[in-house]
Structure formats: structure tokens, C-alpha cells
Design a protein around this motif. Structure first.
Motif, PDB file in Angstrom:
ATOM      1  N   ILE A  17      52.334  49.560  30.332  1.00  0.00           N
ATOM      2  CA  ILE A  17      52.320  50.749  31.298  1.00  0.00           C
ATOM      3  C   ILE A  17      51.159  51.784  30.865  1.00  0.00           C
ATOM      4  N   ALA A  18      50.959  52.061  29.572  1.00  0.00           N
ATOM      5  CA  ALA A  18      49.883  52.969  29.158  1.00  0.00           C
ATOM      6  C   ALA A  18      48.622  52.243  29.199  1.00  0.00           C
ATOM      7  N   LYS A  19      48.465  51.013  29.143  1.00  0.00           N
ATOM      8  CA  LYS A  19      47.209  50.206  29.246  1.00  0.00           C
ATOM      9  C   LYS A  19      46.802  50.340  30.769  1.00  0.00           C
ATOM     10  N   LEU A  20      47.868  50.160  31.762  1.00  0.00           N
ATOM     11  CA  LEU A  20      47.427  50.111  32.986  1.00  0.00           C
ATOM     12  C   LEU A  20      47.016  51.641  33.397  1.00  0.00           C
ATOM     13  N   VAL A  21      47.813  52.520  33.054  1.00  0.00           N
ATOM     14  CA  VAL A  21      47.341  53.959  33.390  1.00  0.00           C
ATOM     15  C   VAL A  21      46.110  54.411  32.714  1.00  0.00           C
ATOM     16  N   ASP A  22      45.801  53.730  31.478  1.00  0.00           N
ATOM     17  CA  ASP A  22      44.430  54.082  30.972  1.00  0.00           C
ATOM     18  C   ASP A  22      43.348  53.353  31.839  1.00  0.00           C
ATOM     19  N   ALA A  23      43.587  52.364  32.290  1.00  0.00           N
ATOM     20  CA  ALA A  23      42.633  51.315  33.073  1.00  0.00           C
ATOM     21  C   ALA A  23      42.129  51.978  34.254  1.00  0.00           C
ATOM     22  N   THR A  24      43.313  52.595  34.840  1.00  0.00           N
ATOM     23  CA  THR A  24      43.277  53.241  36.172  1.00  0.00           C
ATOM     24  C   THR A  24      42.300  54.479  36.133  1.00  0.00           C
ATOM     25  N   ILE A  25      42.642  55.405  35.082  1.00  0.00           N
ATOM     26  CA  ILE A  25      41.809  56.658  34.731  1.00  0.00           C
ATOM     27  C   ILE A  25      40.537  56.280  34.463  1.00  0.00           C
ATOM     28  N   GLU A  26      40.001  55.340  33.860  1.00  0.00           N
ATOM     29  CA  GLU A  26      38.721  54.569  33.623  1.00  0.00           C
ATOM     30  C   GLU A  26      38.123  54.309  34.721  1.00  0.00           C
ATOM     31  N   ALA A  27      38.711  53.450  35.499  1.00  0.00           N
ATOM     32  CA  ALA A  27      38.392  53.076  36.694  1.00  0.00           C
ATOM     33  C   ALA A  27      37.990  54.077  37.786  1.00  0.00           C
ATOM     34  N   ILE A  28      38.840  54.829  38.153  1.00  0.00           N
ATOM     35  CA  ILE A  28      38.661  56.225  38.831  1.00  0.00           C
ATOM     36  C   ILE A  28      37.557  56.842  38.350  1.00  0.00           C
ATOM     37  N   ALA A  29      37.329  57.141  37.101  1.00  0.00           N
ATOM     38  CA  ALA A  29      36.299  58.025  36.595  1.00  0.00           C
ATOM     39  C   ALA A  29      35.097  57.465  36.740  1.00  0.00           C
ATOM     40  N   GLU A  30      34.738  55.976  36.586  1.00  0.00           N
ATOM     41  CA  GLU A  30      33.627  55.307  36.627  1.00  0.00           C
ATOM     42  C   GLU A  30      33.135  54.799  38.106  1.00  0.00           C
ATOM     43  N   VAL A  31      34.002  54.455  38.689  1.00  0.00           N
ATOM     44  CA  VAL A  31      33.789  53.895  40.097  1.00  0.00           C
ATOM     45  C   VAL A  31      34.475  54.448  41.236  1.00  0.00           C
ATOM     46  N   GLY A  32      35.020  55.465  41.049  1.00  0.00           N
ATOM     47  CA  GLY A  32      35.625  56.334  42.261  1.00  0.00           C
ATOM     48  C   GLY A  32      37.008  55.724  42.674  1.00  0.00           C
ATOM     49  N   TYR A  33      37.786  56.707  43.267  1.00  0.00           N
ATOM     50  CA  TYR A  33      39.144  56.378  43.925  1.00  0.00           C
ATOM     51  C   TYR A  33      39.192  55.145  44.600  1.00  0.00           C
ATOM     52  N   HIS A  34      38.373  55.117  45.808  1.00  0.00           N
ATOM     53  CA  HIS A  34      38.441  54.230  46.765  1.00  0.00           C
ATOM     54  C   HIS A  34      37.913  52.648  45.967  1.00  0.00           C
ATOM     55  N   ARG A  35      36.964  52.643  45.121  1.00  0.00           N
ATOM     56  CA  ARG A  35      36.551  51.207  44.296  1.00  0.00           C
ATOM     57  C   ARG A  35      37.719  50.807  43.360  1.00  0.00           C
ATOM     58  N   ALA A  36      38.605  51.887  42.949  1.00  0.00           N
ATOM     59  CA  ALA A  36      39.457  51.437  41.799  1.00  0.00           C
ATOM     60  C   ALA A  36      40.611  50.705  42.367  1.00  0.00           C
ATOM     61  N   SER A  37      40.221  49.511  42.741  1.00  0.00           N
ATOM     62  CA  SER A  37      41.397  48.732  43.329  1.00  0.00           C
ATOM     63  C   SER A  37      42.302  48.047  42.302  1.00  0.00           C
ATOM     64  N   LEU A  38      43.311  47.274  42.950  1.00  0.00           N
ATOM     65  CA  LEU A  38      44.133  46.675  41.789  1.00  0.00           C
ATOM     66  C   LEU A  38      43.500  45.569  40.974  1.00  0.00           C
ATOM     67  N   GLY A  39      42.525  44.868  41.686  1.00  0.00           N
ATOM     68  CA  GLY A  39      41.671  43.810  40.977  1.00  0.00           C
ATOM     69  C   GLY A  39      40.800  44.496  39.945  1.00  0.00           C
ATOM     70  N   GLU A  40      40.314  45.588  40.219  1.00  0.00           N
ATOM     71  CA  GLU A  40      39.402  46.429  39.121  1.00  0.00           C
ATOM     72  C   GLU A  40      40.475  46.785  37.996  1.00  0.00           C
ATOM     73  N   ILE A  41      41.723  47.399  38.311  1.00  0.00           N
ATOM     74  CA  ILE A  41      42.530  47.592  37.323  1.00  0.00           C
ATOM     75  C   ILE A  41      42.843  46.777  36.375  1.00  0.00           C
TER      76      ILE A  41
END
Length: 199
Positions: A17-41
Motif C-alpha cells: 500500500i505504501a509503495k502504491l501511495v508513493d507511486a501515485t504521489i510521484e505520478a501526479i506530481a510529475e505527469v498530472g492527475y489526469h495522466r496518472a492512470s492505473l497503468g502509470e501507477i
């Protein structure tokens, strides 16, 4: 040499869970909310999409967990009392608050707040997270500013500074005005001194 003890199922679950949450934060920060897809995460975390759904019912559940973690990180990283020893150095407090708001993870908040404007479900889910974070900030401000400032003014000052620094953080990438940013700190510090010195 003995092998390290095997982690329990609960520990493995918490780590994933911590890995997923960290990856989500990183993805939103780098590529934005709309591009932070489940595939990206999934790619960033190393957890399959199926694995994501073993821990979160939907993408929005994962996004809300990331928002909560951003709030926890900000409050843990910034201790008002550590930068506000006697005599109170309000300029140091403001500079520390500004630096924390400019931190890369805070862009996650900006992304989510803008997205929530047109996504009712996201807005509804983020509302209690935002309330909890602001309540923590206001509580810390009341403790920091102490008896010199009434609690209602301390809360108003804290939230006003957050909004001011949020605006700076958003604008500074396209229209930086460092001389005005420094002047704002000075003027607000002077206003604080006048409030603190009132009989």
C-alpha cells in the motif's frame, strides 16, 4: 548467518500500500492527475493492476489515500514550534511555511483541487481530507503564535498565508516575481508585530 525474519502478511500488505501511495504521489506530481492512470501507477510501483485492486477498490480510492499521505508528510515535515523559538521569529515561520508549500509533493494538492472543481466525486472525497489538513494547520498556528494573538486571528492568519503561498507557488513557474515575494513576507511580518503588540 541467520536469514532475516519473514514479514507477516499484514506487513507485506502495508508495504505494498505504501509503495502504491508513493507511486501515485510521484505520478501526479510529475505527469498530472489526469495522466496518472492505473497503468502509470502500476509501472512506477511495480505492482500489477490486479494487485492494485486487491488493496484499493478504485483509482479514486488510491488518489484519496495519496492526498491523505501528502497532508501527513507536510505536517510531519513542518514543525512551527521548531522555527519559532522565543523571541518569536515570525519571518522564519513564514519562510519555512512557504518552502513547504513549494515542495514538489504540494503540486499533488494543486492538481487534485483543480480536478475536483469539475469532478463531483473527487470533490466529495477530498473535502474531509482538506478539512483535516486545514484543522491541523490551524491548530499548529494557534500553538505557535501563542497568547500574543487570539486563536481566531491565528487561524485566519495561517489560512491566509497558505492561500497566499499557494498562489505564489502556482504562478512562480510562469511569472516569477521574487522581489514581490520577499516584500510580502516583510509586510505580513510587520502586520503580525502590530497585532502582537496590541494592548
Amino acid at each position: 548467518m541467520t536469514a532475516p525474519p519473514r514479514r507477516s502478511q499484514a506487513e507485506r500488505r502495508a508495504a505494498t500500500i505504501a509503495k502504491l501511495v508513493d507511486a501515485t504521489i510521484e505520478a501526479i506530481a510529475e505527469v498530472g492527475y489526469h495522466r496518472a492512470s492505473l497503468g502509470e501507477i502500476s509501472q512506477r510501483s511495480g505492482v500489477s493492476k490486479g494487485g492494485i485492486f486487491r488493496h484499493f477498490d478504485s483509482r479514486i480510492d488510491l488518489v484519496v489515500a495519496a492526498a491523505e499521505e501528502v497532508g501527513h508528510q507536510h505536517m510531519a515535515a513542518f514543525d512551527f514550534r521548531a522555527v519559532s523559538r522565543e523571541p518569536r521569529d515570525f519571518v522564519a515561520v513564514m519562510r519555512a511555511a512557504r518552502a513547504q508549500i513549494r515542495d514538489r509533493t504540494n503540486t499533488v494538492w494543486f492538481e487534485l483541487l483543480v480536478a475536483a472543481r469539475t469532478e463531483p466525486e473527487l470533490q466529495e472525497r477530498l473535502e474531509p481530507v482538506a478539512h483535516a489538513l486545514i484543522a491541523d494547520v490551524e491548530r499548529a498556528a494557534v500553538e505557535t503564535l501563542g497568547p500574543e494573538i487570539p486563536p481566531e486571528l491565528a487561524r485566519l492568519l495561517a489560512t491566509s498565508l497558505i492561500h497566499m503561498f499557494d498562489g505564489e507557488a502556482i504562478f512562480r513557474s510562469t511569472y516569477p516575481r521574487p522581489e514581490l515575494e520577499d516584500a510580502r513576507i516583510d509586510y505580513v511580518a510587520e502586520a503580525y508585530r502590530l497585532l502582537a503588540d496590541r494592548p
